[in-house]
Design a protein around this motif. Sequence first.
Motif, PDB file in Angstrom:
ATOM      1  N   PHE A  77     -75.413  57.391-145.436  1.00  0.00           N
ATOM      2  CA  PHE A  77     -73.974  57.573-145.224  1.00  0.00           C
ATOM      3  C   PHE A  77     -73.633  57.806-143.752  1.00  0.00           C
ATOM      4  O   PHE A  77     -72.709  58.544-143.441  1.00  0.00           O
ATOM      5  N   GLY A  78     -74.401  57.191-142.863  1.00  0.00           N
ATOM      6  CA  GLY A  78     -74.037  57.281-141.456  1.00  0.00           C
ATOM      7  C   GLY A  78     -75.202  57.451-140.508  1.00  0.00           C
ATOM      8  O   GLY A  78     -75.187  56.924-139.391  1.00  0.00           O
ATOM      9  N   ASN A  79     -76.219  58.230-140.904  1.00  0.00           N
ATOM     10  CA  ASN A  79     -77.345  58.446-139.997  1.00  0.00           C
ATOM     11  C   ASN A  79     -78.045  57.131-139.660  1.00  0.00           C
ATOM     12  O   ASN A  79     -78.044  56.184-140.459  1.00  0.00           O
ATOM     13  N   GLU A  80     -78.647  57.092-138.472  1.00  0.00           N
ATOM     14  CA  GLU A  80     -79.388  55.928-138.026  1.00  0.00           C
ATOM     15  C   GLU A  80     -80.832  56.328-137.717  1.00  0.00           C
ATOM     16  O   GLU A  80     -81.139  57.509-137.558  1.00  0.00           O
ATOM     17  N   VAL A  81     -81.694  55.329-137.621  1.00  0.00           N
ATOM     18  CA  VAL A  81     -83.088  55.547-137.241  1.00  0.00           C
ATOM     19  C   VAL A  81     -83.347  54.789-135.947  1.00  0.00           C
ATOM     20  O   VAL A  81     -83.066  53.584-135.860  1.00  0.00           O
ATOM     21  N   TYR A 101     -81.482  50.796-132.701  1.00  0.00           N
ATOM     22  CA  TYR A 101     -80.902  51.733-133.665  1.00  0.00           C
ATOM     23  C   TYR A 101     -80.627  50.989-134.970  1.00  0.00           C
ATOM     24  O   TYR A 101     -80.082  49.882-134.962  1.00  0.00           O
ATOM     25  N   TYR A 102     -80.957  51.648-136.088  1.00  0.00           N
ATOM     26  CA  TYR A 102     -80.848  51.003-137.385  1.00  0.00           C
ATOM     27  C   TYR A 102     -80.128  51.896-138.390  1.00  0.00           C
ATOM     28  O   TYR A 102     -80.471  53.068-138.554  1.00  0.00           O
ATOM     29  N   ARG A 103     -79.152  51.315-139.046  1.00  0.00           N
ATOM     30  CA  ARG A 103     -78.435  52.021-140.100  1.00  0.00           C
ATOM     31  C   ARG A 103     -79.306  52.133-141.344  1.00  0.00           C
ATOM     32  O   ARG A 103     -80.015  51.191-141.711  1.00  0.00           O
ATOM     33  N   ILE A 104     -79.245  53.286-142.000  1.00  0.00           N
ATOM     34  CA  ILE A 104     -79.960  53.458-143.262  1.00  0.00           C
ATOM     35  C   ILE A 104     -79.110  52.841-144.375  1.00  0.00           C
ATOM     36  O   ILE A 104     -78.025  53.333-144.695  1.00  0.00           O
ATOM     37  N   ASN A 105     -79.601  51.753-144.948  1.00  0.00           N
ATOM     38  CA  ASN A 105     -78.876  51.093-146.026  1.00  0.00           C
ATOM     39  C   ASN A 105     -79.249  51.634-147.393  1.00  0.00           C
ATOM     40  O   ASN A 105     -78.384  51.820-148.253  1.00  0.00           O
ATOM     41  N   LYS A 106     -80.566  51.881-147.562  1.00  0.00           N
ATOM     42  CA  LYS A 106     -81.026  52.254-148.895  1.00  0.00           C
ATOM     43  C   LYS A 106     -82.368  52.958-148.803  1.00  0.00           C
ATOM     44  O   LYS A 106     -83.339  52.379-148.329  1.00  0.00           O
ATOM     45  N   PRO A 107     -82.452  54.238-149.251  1.00  0.00           N
ATOM     46  CA  PRO A 107     -83.758  54.870-149.437  1.00  0.00           C
ATOM     47  C   PRO A 107     -84.230  54.627-150.870  1.00  0.00           C
ATOM     48  O   PRO A 107     -83.432  54.674-151.817  1.00  0.00           O
ATOM     49  N   GLN A 108     -85.504  54.345-151.032  1.00  0.00           N
ATOM     50  CA  GLN A 108     -86.050  54.100-152.373  1.00  0.00           C
ATOM     51  C   GLN A 108     -87.373  54.823-152.529  1.00  0.00           C
ATOM     52  O   GLN A 108     -88.231  54.765-151.644  1.00  0.00           O
ATOM     53  N   GLN A 109     -87.524  55.481-153.666  1.00  0.00           N
ATOM     54  CA  GLN A 109     -88.761  56.208-153.960  1.00  0.00           C
ATOM     55  C   GLN A 109     -89.270  55.736-155.320  1.00  0.00           C
ATOM     56  O   GLN A 109     -88.647  55.982-156.362  1.00  0.00           O
ATOM     57  N   ASP A 110     -90.394  55.041-155.325  1.00  0.00           N
ATOM     58  CA  ASP A 110     -90.903  54.478-156.575  1.00  0.00           C
ATOM     59  C   ASP A 110     -91.644  55.495-157.420  1.00  0.00           C
ATOM     60  O   ASP A 110     -91.744  55.324-158.640  1.00  0.00           O
ATOM     61  N   THR A 111     -92.189  56.532-156.786  1.00  0.00           N
ATOM     62  CA  THR A 111     -92.906  57.571-157.524  1.00  0.00           C
ATOM     63  C   THR A 111     -92.210  58.906-157.289  1.00  0.00           C
ATOM     64  O   THR A 111     -92.270  59.468-156.189  1.00  0.00           O
ATOM     65  N   VAL A 112     -91.548  59.421-158.305  1.00  0.00           N
ATOM     66  CA  VAL A 112     -90.780  60.672-158.209  1.00  0.00           C
ATOM     67  C   VAL A 112     -91.637  61.808-158.764  1.00  0.00           C
ATOM     68  O   VAL A 112     -92.300  61.655-159.797  1.00  0.00           O
ATOM     69  N   LEU A 119     -87.317  53.046-146.554  1.00  0.00           N
ATOM     70  CA  LEU A 119     -85.965  52.900-146.043  1.00  0.00           C
ATOM     71  C   LEU A 119     -85.696  51.440-145.685  1.00  0.00           C
ATOM     72  O   LEU A 119     -86.472  50.821-144.943  1.00  0.00           O
ATOM     73  N   ASP A 120     -84.614  50.906-146.205  1.00  0.00           N
ATOM     74  CA  ASP A 120     -84.134  49.590-145.800  1.00  0.00           C
ATOM     75  C   ASP A 120     -83.149  49.795-144.651  1.00  0.00           C
ATOM     76  O   ASP A 120     -82.162  50.528-144.799  1.00  0.00           O
ATOM     77  N   LEU A 121     -83.407  49.159-143.511  1.00  0.00           N
ATOM     78  CA  LEU A 121     -82.649  49.414-142.290  1.00  0.00           C
ATOM     79  C   LEU A 121     -82.100  48.114-141.706  1.00  0.00           C
ATOM     80  O   LEU A 121     -82.736  47.067-141.807  1.00  0.00           O
ATOM     81  N   SER A 122     -80.933  48.180-141.092  1.00  0.00           N
ATOM     82  CA  SER A 122     -80.390  47.022-140.376  1.00  0.00           C
ATOM     83  C   SER A 122     -79.677  47.500-139.123  1.00  0.00           C
ATOM     84  O   SER A 122     -79.206  48.641-139.048  1.00  0.00           O
TER      85      SER A 122
END
Length: 372
Positions: A77-81, A101-112, A119-122
């Motif tokens: 929701f706004g932070n960048e990497v 600088y890359y926007r965080i589009n989607k964090p995904q965790q396959d094992t909870v 992190l998917d970044l653009s």
Amino acid sequence: MRPVSAAFLKAVGSSHAMASRATVVAPGQNGVAPIGSRVGIEACSVTFDSTQNVLAHASLTTSTAWPAALTDLLAPFGNEVYLERGVVYGGGTTEWVGLGYYRINKPQQDTVPAGAIVLDLSDRMQGIIDARIAIVRSYPAGSVVSAVIKDLVLDCYPWATFAYDASLDTATLNAGQTTTNDRYGFLNDLITSYGMIWYWDYRGVLVIKVPPNPNVPVATVKSGDGGVLVSVSRSLARDGVYSGCVASGQQATDNAPPTALVIDNNPSSPTYWYGPFGKIPQFFVSSFLNDVNQCRGAAISIMQKQSGVPFEVDFSQVPNPALECWDPVTISYTDSADVHVIKSMTIGLGAKDAMSVQTRQLIGGNYVVITG
């Protein structure tokens, strides 16, 4: 090519110690030393592709905690990497090269709950694309081009900084223009009509410029002893290759729009307009092209940017993160050397990661206007 020291270029020409880091930062920072929180890197790759609207994308795997709240570090929701790769010298100092600088589009965790997070970044261009214009804007004839660009970009990113060709401060719109809701499309059309490219660079700065001279290589990549070119694959294809370009304006009246056809007029070129390759034009139509001279300039620029034969070069073991898309490089083999322009590349941030590069080889076109 990104600015680096001579020591850096010498180091990446052979085996060397490397380092990488990822910093999560609040939006709005620029430069190569942002303030933020470091996160561990389990794996990361960054892909730059000059043929895409968004130049750079990245995938980062980290063990940082899952964003349980909207304000947490990895919430989209706004932070960048900010990503970097560097060379570690003998004394323990590290020379870092920023990758942007890359926007965080989607964090995904396959094992909870304890698995790694991917992190998917653009890069920041994705924000320009997403920020559709809710209320269309009109710019009268005589508006300064750089001011129009800034108005539309700052509306999306109030903190944006620019590095643009000085000619845009004196260039003006020849006719009034009204946007659609497509912010990116309007800006891209405007900038392309002046024969320029635009992208967010490693500093988080919006760069607008004429492409680098393809005949002046910024680096040499060698095979054999002492070289970094380990494996090479080649392919030749007609797809995306043209022998001419038609650039036209758009007229709201009954008058014929201004038009110019620029062709490859070099008989020794494989894309010679009158040769066996054929008369294969590409087309560019823009409301910003209001006279024949503009059409000529746009067509020549497009031909210069897109000419060349697709040629894939694979660098491995010794990545050079200072290289950028549009950089001309000399590919040196044991018995020959060719000049290529980098089209796309992928850089890994691991010690054993390879760097793969796709280029187009220059083909010696001689571009002339035959109509317009």
